[in-house]
Design a protein around this motif. Sequence first.
Motif: not given
Length: 275
Positions: A70-71, A76-80, A97-98, A103-105
């Motif tokens: 889902d990308g 806060a952390s960049g964690e997937k 939150w998310v 291009a950079d997500g």
Amino acid sequence: MSSSATATDPRIARWERFREGRNSALATGHGWLTLTSFQWLAEEPSEVELAPGLWSTDGTTAFLTASAADGLTLVASGEKVDGTISAVLEDEESLMWVQYGGADGKQVVVELAMRADKYAIRTRDDASPVLTEFTGVPTYDYNPDWVVTGRFEPYEEPQDVPIGTANPLVDGVHRSVGEVVFHVPGIGHGIRLHAEAEKLGALNVTFHDETNGDTTDEWRKVFIPRPRPDGSVVIDFNRAINYPSAFTPYGTCPMPVRGNSIDVRVEAGEKVPQA
């Protein structure tokens, strides 16, 4: 009212710097000009518009279930996000939150919010044309006649006054700390408006006036510097600004307290944003 200020007036220079800062603040990434949706969360995990994953709440906690495909990543952390995550907020709190997309997500940020004791999400998309086509908020010309002196009459204790908001499904509360009393040209009687407290003793007054729905939005607000020791205040209506709900239908901005109206055209400050 007629303006006697000239282009070399230092008051105009200060106001122009204020306007530049205001427009720059509005044009920030994932700011108020990027809102593209407001959606309440359901009890059952469900799809929502403009964001991947399944979203839900049990009333006290918000949940998001998504796969790595889902990308989505945590702001806060960049964690997937791969599985189920949760968050708990107090009423009126928000959490960026998310994020996903681009291009950079990071093109779209999903804000989790608690409003009227219910969970909602708002999507903030930096590709929103409200942001990409923004050239500044239209305003009236600076008019020194709309810099008025008044006095602040504090309450012994703050008073919570129920109010509506820009979202008819969300009620609000105005914590009034006192009243600002002043006169304006064209009105024989004094104006008395409820005020909220801001940082360092400053005040915030949300008001209606006779320009609303014509040249200005349905209501505006003006910040007032900290009252002097004698209770006197200076109210510069040239610095009256719009709430975010003037730019987007997805705001939950507070309406004025009943009676917070000026029964004359306050032709100063920000006008209704251009379509």
